[in-house]
Structure formats: C-alpha cells, structure tokens
Design an enzyme around this catalytic site. Sequence first.
Site, PDB file in Angstrom:
ATOM      1  N   TYR A   4       0.867  -1.192   0.000  1.00  0.00           N
ATOM      2  CA  TYR A   4       0.000   0.000   0.000  1.00  0.00           C
ATOM      3  C   TYR A   4       0.891   1.225   0.000  1.00  0.00           C
ATOM      4  O   TYR A   4       1.874   1.289   0.757  1.00  0.00           O
ATOM      5  CB  TYR A   4      -0.882  -0.014   1.249  1.00  0.00           C
ATOM      6  CG  TYR A   4      -1.747   1.208   1.431  1.00  0.00           C
ATOM      7  CD1 TYR A   4      -1.413   2.174   2.390  1.00  0.00           C
ATOM      8  CD2 TYR A   4      -2.889   1.406   0.668  1.00  0.00           C
ATOM      9  CE1 TYR A   4      -2.203   3.301   2.570  1.00  0.00           C
ATOM     10  CE2 TYR A   4      -3.689   2.529   0.846  1.00  0.00           C
ATOM     11  CZ  TYR A   4      -3.343   3.478   1.794  1.00  0.00           C
ATOM     12  OH  TYR A   4      -4.126   4.586   1.961  1.00  0.00           O
ATOM     13  N   LYS A  58       5.017   9.943   7.953  1.00  0.00           N
ATOM     14  CA  LYS A  58       4.950   9.453   9.335  1.00  0.00           C
ATOM     15  C   LYS A  58       6.025  10.045  10.243  1.00  0.00           C
ATOM     16  O   LYS A  58       5.964  11.225  10.600  1.00  0.00           O
ATOM     17  CB  LYS A  58       4.968   7.911   9.323  1.00  0.00           C
ATOM     18  CG  LYS A  58       3.732   7.318   8.600  1.00  0.00           C
ATOM     19  CD  LYS A  58       3.719   5.818   8.645  1.00  0.00           C
ATOM     20  CE  LYS A  58       2.682   5.241   7.708  1.00  0.00           C
ATOM     21  NZ  LYS A  58       1.316   5.246   8.255  1.00  0.00           N
ATOM     22  N   ASP A  78       9.333   3.172  -1.155  1.00  0.00           N
ATOM     23  CA  ASP A  78       8.329   3.837  -0.324  1.00  0.00           C
ATOM     24  C   ASP A  78       8.692   3.546   1.133  1.00  0.00           C
ATOM     25  O   ASP A  78       8.367   2.485   1.664  1.00  0.00           O
ATOM     26  CB  ASP A  78       6.928   3.311  -0.659  1.00  0.00           C
ATOM     27  CG  ASP A  78       5.883   3.917   0.260  1.00  0.00           C
ATOM     28  OD1 ASP A  78       4.682   3.699   0.011  1.00  0.00           O
ATOM     29  OD2 ASP A  78       6.265   4.597   1.238  1.00  0.00           O
TER      30      ASP A  78
HETATM   31  P1  KE4 Z   1      -0.483   8.824   4.273  1.00  0.00           P
HETATM   32  O1  KE4 Z   1      -1.077   9.497   3.066  1.00  0.00           O
HETATM   33  O2  KE4 Z   1      -1.524   7.996   5.034  1.00  0.00           O
HETATM   34  O3  KE4 Z   1       0.309   9.770   5.151  1.00  0.00           O
HETATM   35  O4  KE4 Z   1       0.625   7.775   3.775  1.00  0.00           O
HETATM   36  C1  KE4 Z   1       0.260   6.803   2.832  1.00  0.00           C
HETATM   37  C2  KE4 Z   1       1.211   5.622   2.947  1.00  0.00           C
HETATM   38  C3  KE4 Z   1       2.202   5.480   1.996  1.00  0.00           C
HETATM   39  N1  KE4 Z   1       3.082   4.451   2.057  1.00  0.00           N
HETATM   40  C4  KE4 Z   1       3.026   3.546   3.072  1.00  0.00           C
HETATM   41  C5  KE4 Z   1       4.020   2.423   3.105  1.00  0.00           C
HETATM   42  C6  KE4 Z   1       2.029   3.648   4.074  1.00  0.00           C
HETATM   43  O5  KE4 Z   1       1.971   2.720   5.060  1.00  0.00           O
HETATM   44  C7  KE4 Z   1       1.104   4.711   4.016  1.00  0.00           C
HETATM   45  C8  KE4 Z   1      -0.006   4.869   5.040  1.00  0.00           C
HETATM   46  N2  KE4 Z   1      -0.136   3.812   5.996  1.00  0.00           N
HETATM   47  C9  KE4 Z   1      -1.461   3.641   6.538  1.00  0.00           C
HETATM   48  C10 KE4 Z   1      -1.442   2.436   7.482  1.00  0.00           C
HETATM   49  N3  KE4 Z   1      -0.905   1.295   6.920  1.00  0.00           N
HETATM   50  C11 KE4 Z   1      -1.914   4.869   7.231  1.00  0.00           C
HETATM   51  C12 KE4 Z   1      -3.120   4.664   8.111  1.00  0.00           C
HETATM   52  C13 KE4 Z   1      -4.388   5.085   7.423  1.00  0.00           C
HETATM   53  O6  KE4 Z   1      -4.541   4.848   6.200  1.00  0.00           O
HETATM   54  O7  KE4 Z   1      -5.229   5.658   8.140  1.00  0.00           O
END
Ligand code: KE4
Length: 428
Positions: free
Chosen positions: A144, A268, A240
Amino acid sequence: MKTAKSQKELARARALFPGGVNSPVRAFRAVGGEPLFIARGEGAHLVDVDGNHLVDYVLSWGPLLAGHAHPEIVRAVTDAAAQGTSFGAPTPRESDLAEKVRALVPSMKRMRLVSSGTEATSAALRVARGFTGRERIVKFEGCYHGAADSLLVRAGSGVETLGLPDSPGVPAALAKLTTVLPFNDVEAVRGFFRSPQGRETACAIVEPVVGNMGVLLPRAGFLETLREETRAADALLIFDEVMTGFRVARGGAQQRYGIEPDLTCLGKVIGGGLPVGAYGGREDVLAQVAPEGPIYQAGTLSGNPVAMAAGCAMLDLVRQRGFTEQIEKRTEELCGQLREACAAAKVPAQVNQAGSMWTLFFASSEVSDYPSAKRSDLARFAAVHRALLERGVYLPPSQFEAAFLSSEHGTEEIDQTVVALRETLRAA
Ligand code: KE4
C-alpha cells in the site's frame, strides 16, 4: 471495559463522517467491535474518552517513534506556533529539516516536502513518468502506498482490510497502466523487466519491508534483483519508506539492506506526529520538478513551519546515539516473548519483525508474501485483538497492519502485553 462515551461519540461522528472516521482503517471493521475515541496520549499509552488506559502499539500508524506528547516535540511545536502557523513562503526551518533528512538518508540528495505519504508517493510516480517519458508503473501485490489512483490496485492496508479489490472510482484506463507483481518473487521481477513491457516501464515502487500486509521481510536477493533489473530497464526504483523510514534502521530500509533507490518517499516519523511527507533522490531527477523543471507538484501547507519544528525535534531524537537501537532491542524482547507465549499455548504463530515494527500472524508457516498473509487465521487475530483490548493492550485493528514500538515502551508495557496474551490464549 467502559465504552459508553466512545459509543456516544461514534453516533455523533457517524452523522458527520463515512463510518464515523476520517480514515477507513480506524473503523475496526476487520476485528469487529467499535473504535475507541481518544482523549489524550501519554508516552506509550493512550487514554480514551471513557478513561481507559491502553498500551499503544498503533502509535498513529507509525509516526510516534518517541511516543505521545514527547516534551521536546511539544516544546518545539509550541514555540513555532507562537511565531505564526503558516506563511506560504520559504522558511529556514524547511532547509533545517531537509538537511537532517539528507544526513540520515544520503540517497535523498535533493527533495520536495509535502504534507502526507500519499502526496509523496503520487508525486514520485508523476516525476518518474515525467523523467522517463514512460507511463507504465510496477507495484507489488499487497503493498500500500497511499490512496492515489494509480496505486489503489491490489493494495494492502485498508484496501485489503476492507476487501476493496480495486477501489471503485479508479479509472480503468489508469489502472491498466499499473502492473502488479508478487512481492518477494525474483523470477517475476526478472521476467517482467526483461520483457518489452519492462522496457516501457517508468518505475517500480515497493515497500522495501512491507508493513501493509502486516510486516513482511524481503527475501535475500529480492531487493537486489529489483535494483539491478530496474536499472537495466532504465526504469526508476522508488523505495516507499513512509513506514520504514527511521524505523527499520536509523537510515531506513535502504541503510539496512544497502540498496540505493533512485527516489525515496517518506512520511509518518519525518513529521513527528504532524503532517509531513517528502520525496527525493537523484539530483538529475529532482531537477525536472517545477519550478526548475516542467513536472508540476505543489501544496499550500508544504513545509509548514509548525510541522517542520515537530519533524526537526523528532529527527534530532533519531540522531541521538542509541535511540533507534534501544527501541529495536525492546521490540526484539517483546517479539521473543510473544513467540514463547504462543508456543507455550501450542498456538501456531509467526511474529515478523523489522526494527521497531512487527506483526503477530496466527499461521503455522512463514508469512512472506500476500497469499501467505491472507491464509493466516484472521478470525483468531480478531478475537485476540478484542481480548487484548479488554486487557488494556491496543493493537492495530487489522491483520494487514504493522504494530510499532516507541522510545517510551519499557519492560512494564512489554510485561503487561505478554501477560495479556498468555491469559487470552489460555482462555481461548
Ligand atoms: P499517508 O497518506 O496515510 O500519510 O501515507 C500513505 C502511505 C504510503 N506508504 C506507506 C508504506 C504507508 O503505510 C502509508 C499509510 N499507511 C497507513 C497504514 N498502513 C496509514 C493509516 C491510514 O490509512 O489511516
């Protein structure tokens, strides 16, 4: 546990937000039950609106490497906010943060700051397409990378949790340009990038250590092959590291595995709990980004001064000798005791760990790719999640998410967690 106030807040929120949440995974759909509404965070703990104290292994899905309300981050944010919350003009703080990032992730020779991981990955894709003049991209099954259209194809995290195969609303014409390969499959990578389509590919984007199928580790040779084959095909390799950055090692997965990607995406931890993302890497690639080059990307709050202050305070902690190593050591202790508890209860389990991120799978054999993650006992995970919650331990509410530790998780939190698991498995 008392949840009357959370239930009242959920009813209120459902009238305002889809599912009562502002991000799907928060809805607890995969584990049953209903989300708790949080009043405050204290170090390794959350306190919800009913006053329940919980050992927090979600840590806002990764950002809180120093736990909740770390005094140095709170002070930095308070001081910065008092000088103004946003200017829409460059400030020295953006360069302060970028220099700290570059010192930890040297492959990011130049970068652009944004406000989320999704912005970072979607911008990186556009830059790769613009730089190579090619349209096809490669991602890996179950990985993801945020909620950008091209990437919501056989993704992990909330897409997997909610069983959304390919989210409605993603244009078929766009999804067709995304090739999905099996994670950890060296032959599939080699076969694809040596094919004519591989030679027309702009980039491959990968979670070098996967967090969004639960934690999965790269098999020996997988990342190396991906690096070699993308280079041979003149495609860019995008790591990523939104989740792995500063967590899997001080310098991220690229430091741990000794691989230099062409572009890296961060999120993060880089913001210390405030909205910050970044993409960056090779100077010749970043030179193509507007206003220096033709590839457009922009953001009102990019480089926000208050978020920069939080990020700088966070990375100053990361750079302290022993800071990340201590958290990794505690994570190893926890994971070892979780394995022992499952073995003692004769419950088949795998605990995958990388740095300070980990996942407990109820599976009798190695979980190293999307099919094996899917085969794990999701019903048992949901039951254990609920039982641990009752005992004050807050795991991510989905098998397809990573759990995290912070600098504030100590032996007391670990002991409470292991006792709660032992009791849960005995009662099952
Ligand atoms: P954000 O747009 O949520 O800041 O980041 C997206 C993203 C990109 N790449 C990786 C590897 C990620 O894990 C994420 C976001 N992770 C999720 C949880 N696995 C965020 C939690 C959510 O979607 O509320």
